[in-house]
Write an enzyme that holds these catalytic residues in place. Structure first.
Site, mmCIF file in Angstrom:
data_model
loop_
_atom_site.group_PDB
_atom_site.id
_atom_site.type_symbol
_atom_site.label_atom_id
_atom_site.label_comp_id
_atom_site.label_asym_id
_atom_site.label_seq_id
_atom_site.Cartn_x
_atom_site.Cartn_y
_atom_site.Cartn_z
ATOM 1 N N GLY A 1 -10.767 -13.545 -4.622
ATOM 2 C CA GLY A 1 -12.120 -13.795 -4.138
ATOM 3 C C GLY A 1 -12.880 -14.702 -5.075
ATOM 4 O O GLY A 1 -12.300 -15.554 -5.753
ATOM 5 N N SER A 2 -14.187 -14.493 -5.112
ATOM 6 C CA SER A 2 -15.049 -15.411 -5.857
ATOM 7 C C SER A 2 -14.966 -15.156 -7.356
ATOM 8 O O SER A 2 -14.559 -14.084 -7.817
ATOM 9 C CB SER A 2 -16.496 -15.228 -5.410
ATOM 10 O OG SER A 2 -16.987 -13.989 -5.897
ATOM 11 N N GLY B 1 -17.317 -12.323 -8.328
ATOM 12 C CA GLY B 1 -16.743 -11.027 -7.979
ATOM 13 C C GLY B 1 -15.646 -10.618 -8.952
ATOM 14 O O GLY B 1 -15.612 -9.476 -9.424
ATOM 15 N N GLU C 1 -7.691 -13.330 -8.728
ATOM 16 C CA GLU C 1 -7.458 -14.739 -8.442
ATOM 17 C C GLU C 1 -8.797 -15.263 -7.961
ATOM 18 O O GLU C 1 -9.319 -14.794 -6.956
ATOM 19 C CB GLU C 1 -6.353 -14.836 -7.387
ATOM 20 C CG GLU C 1 -5.762 -16.204 -7.273
ATOM 21 C CD GLU C 1 -6.357 -16.930 -6.103
ATOM 22 O OE1 GLU C 1 -7.458 -17.500 -6.299
ATOM 23 O OE2 GLU C 1 -5.766 -16.925 -5.028
ATOM 24 N N CYS D 1 -7.586 -21.234 -1.607
ATOM 25 C CA CYS D 1 -7.786 -21.286 -3.057
ATOM 26 C C CYS D 1 -7.057 -22.490 -3.650
ATOM 27 O O CYS D 1 -7.355 -22.910 -4.763
ATOM 28 C CB CYS D 1 -7.348 -19.999 -3.733
ATOM 29 S SG CYS D 1 -6.103 -19.090 -2.831
#
Lengths: 522, 522
Positions: free
Chosen positions: A239-240, A243, A263, A300
């Protein structure tokens, strides 16, 4: 399979007082069932059950755990159109993509099933005793064991392959670790369907329900409670950056710190070497636009930055990109929040000093992403750190450098990346050879003559890389090596055969095994 | 080799304005040379040089890096009595122990040299392309590369084997990582002698001086500056829990967090199973006292806690321990600070509710450690968390439990450990079989019928374990698997042969390698 909107806590469906509803990605409207928001009690119960299930799951014979994973795969396959149709509505991703992603998800589960049976991840080692030595040398035998219950955070951009039964869950279960998934609130129905398949497989295998739990909810507190639960031994997240960093902080602040495999963020530099660019500027431009706009840029491994050398070929490349991107239709992004963040991120990029818009695709609703290519020169890029920030979505920046020295300079100050790519022909190899050592340091995967969007699920894949691409560059979240994240070594000294784990007993012929330093295979 | 008291910064000796002097462990008196206290500039220069040396060291051919490690070993061997005599004076450890530890240190370097040549740590993988597949499958090849410069903190209790050229340094150099050592201030002369041997080997190999630096100093700020230097990629540490936790905090708070491998605190539970105890209470008692008082109890694997079942055999064991410990002479501890901490820790233990002194050895000076055995019952142990704290030195607690259920209860709430030991005969195996899964979860090494003090340097050794035994239970700091701490995987996609690392080129026949999922060995 009917969607009930309940959580799965330790093998049983459980409702809640507070609920939320799924959104149709294309319209932004709520629809369908009310989904139960997991409480702190649900988190605690799921984690307690996971701790209890650790023994039964981790001591299951390899063939039986493999069969369990294959059964999960078969049950997800059997969900068929019900699953892809639901995922389409919740994510806005097209059918072909989701059918492909379902195939990838079940293929991944089957690959890990094969991997368990293959046995290399156990890292078996035997050092025989030497009683005649002074002092006597003991008998030592090593294997790796499951780390413990794993908390998995579903990703919005891969509702199947990096969500409930995605790479993190598959590799954790393969290692023998029970899993507690926090479902991504952007696809709760998709999550429940997949969770149902896993829960059925758990029951069919006669395993305790604690092997798998699914918790719904959107709050940061829910994620924090899960990471801080003392029974959780590791965390998998895609995610971000914000986060991932929050989860890292929570994990490090626990009385017993645990590893976090997050990641997070990557702009995936692509270097167009001059001879290649001279040969194929037009084709490269088309392929570039295809890669950056694929899946509305929500990968990503999206090529967020391209490095070229100033000159005629670079101009041709930019012209080609402008032409190609004009043809890109607007498309629905995963969530309204992502569309909004993309809009403000790309606006900020376009307004940065020295940055100019090269071209853009069609404009859509406020829920859509408009494909955009920007350009700036190397000096402008070096002058503004913000230009290296990830803009999640179909935007990319071409940095036109003065010379190869400036390309080196930019790559050497760049943050860690998932991928780094070289487009080149033979005449470029001498210059490329000086870049490879820089790119190895920078990224987890170095690519030649392809675009980074496309992550093969196999043995030699690394989907990882130095911080902040991931929280832990020593690992991969895709491919069979992902299992290594969820195990730890244990050594047995002078242990009687009766008490040794079976693969370590003399004469059991479990392979591969390193005996007195020498590796033996089947 | 003459001791000059200087730091080694990037291959050159460097003095400083501020200095400190070594202490004679037996007398507590300062003696000899003035040692330069490293400044922030020294830290920064050492780290910058290490970053520059990463390329040359990590790309050295395996055989050449192995030869370099063997040369370090030969040069340490050549220091002979000069080294052991100096270490005796600084640490108070006896000659035989230090001669043995020197042997272990050079043996360790040679083992890692063999390991580099053996090549398994590279984890080579090749997945061939399949252009006929839809979509076409790329060629992917994986190897592991050096993580980057490593900061190593020398340990006080192993002035050779866990200090300047100890396990952390040997495994980091083997992986191709330059090393910056913070010397332990309790043995600065010993540290300089070993550093000189490494620096000579670096020069002889034609490697840049930045491959190895040694920094003197006792302040926390020095260690903090080293861990926070942006060029440092990982940390190796053996020492106190407080020290390890501080380094973990610094590493996690960096803009780019890095892994810390800290080996911190362990009480190494030993379980005396009832049938074994009935057969051999007296022998066990003697061996127990031998293990707990060995090296004045200054081993991380010291048996700090023994679990027995209440009854006649347990009483015989305690009587035997009391008898044996009365014979233990007082002996100099490593530093005055350690002696003082041991004194207050053992006093606190003895004053705890329900704890009684079983026996003690001879009393010595305030710099000595007096061997002590205490006992309490299971309920008292469970009632007071403080009884599970490590008392670093020759003290140990026998917990006399009501029954096996209480033994389980105690082990299940215990913190992570380096080792867990079962003393047993065949009749104990059924009960032991229920304990093994608990001990695997608890510790990095499970031992049968031996005492934990004695750590074999080999392939199947795990000197590690769940927090707080170490900061990262997924690793070992002893044995060849220690090299895995300092590498990370990189994948190469469709890379032309000319640009691939040599071991990954087609036809190079570097083994072991996993080709299309199948592991092949030489």
């Amino acid at each position: 399979m009917t969607i009930t909107g309940e959580n799965f806590v330790a093998g049983a469906r459980r409702s809640a007082a507070e609920t939320f509803r799924a959104k149709d990605a294309a319209s932004g409207e709520e629809f369908g069932e009310a989904f139960a928001i997991a409480s702190e009690t649900d988190v605690s119960d799921a984690c307690a059950a996971a701790a209890t299930a650790l023994g039964p799951l981790s001591t299951l014979k390899a063939a039986d755990r493999a069969a369990f994973l294959r059964d999960v795969a078969a049950r997800i396959d059997a969900l068929g159109d019900t699953l892809t149709q639901r995922a389409m509505r919740e994510t806005g991703l097209p059918e072909a993509r989701l059918t492909g992603e379902r195939g990838r998800t079940v293929g991944q589960l089957r690959l890990f099933a094969d991997e368990i049976e293959q046995g290399g991840w156990l890292d078996l080692r035997v050092d025989h005793a030497d009683p005649a030595r002074t002092p006597p040398k003991p008998d030592l035998r090593l294997r790796k064991i499951a780390l413990g219950p794993v908390a998995v955070f579903g990703a919005s951009n891969f509702p199947l392959a990096f969500s409930v039964a995605g790479g993190d869950t598959a590799s954790a279960l393969a290692a023998g670790c029970p899993v507690v998934v926090k479902a991504h609130p952007a696809h709760p129905g998709t999550s429940e369907l997949v969770a149902g398949a896993i829960a059925e497989a758990v029951a069919a295998a006669g395993l305790p329900g604690g092997v798998f739990s699914l918790l719904h909810g959107a709050s940061n507190e829910l994620g924090e409670a899960l990471v801080k639960d003392p029974r959780i031994a590791a965390v998998g997240f895609t995610g971000s950056r914000a986060g991932g960093l929050a989860l890292m902080r929570h994990a490090a602040a626990r009385p017993v710190p645990i590893p976090v495999y997050a990641e997070m963020s990557s702009i995936n530099p692509v270097i167009l070497m001059p001879h290649k660019l001279a040969e194929a500027a037009g084709d490269l431009a088309k392929a570039y636009v295809g890669s950056l706009s694929m899946g509305v840029g929500q990968f990503c491994t999206n090529p967020g930055i391209v490095l070229t050398l100033a000159g005629h070929d670079s101009d041709r490349f930019l012209a080609g990109a402008a032409e190609a991107i004009a043809e890109v239709p607007a498309a629905t992004m995963l969530t309204g929040g992502i569309a909004q963040a993309f809009d403000s991120g790309s606006t900020k990029l376009g307004a940065s000093a020295g940055v100019r818009l090269i071209g853009a695709g069609a404009e859509g609703s406020s829920l859509c992403g408009r494909a955009q290519v920007y350009a700036c020169d190397g000096a402008a890029f070096l002058a503004d750190e913000g230009l290296a920030d990830e803009v999640f979505g179909p935007a990319s920046l071409v940095v036109v450098c003065d010379d190869m020295a400036q390309v080196h300079q930019i790559l050497e100050v760049m943050e860690g990346q998932l991928t780094a790519t070289l487009h080149m022909v033979k005449a470029d190899y001498p210059a490329a050879a000086t870049l490879v050592p820089v790119l190895e340091r920078l990224a987890g995967r170095v690519i030649a003559n392809a675009w980074p969007t496309g992550v093969e699920v196999t043995h030699a894949m690394v989907h990882g890389g130095p911080f902040p691409a991931t929280s832990d560059g020593r690992s991969t979240s895709v491919g069979t090596m992902a299992i290594d994240r969820f195990v730890r070594p244990v050594s047995y000294q002078d242990m009687p055969a009766e008490l040794l784990p079976r693969p370590l007993r003399e004469g059991v012929d479990w392979f591969p095994v390193r005996i007195d330093g020498k590796l033996k295979v089947r």
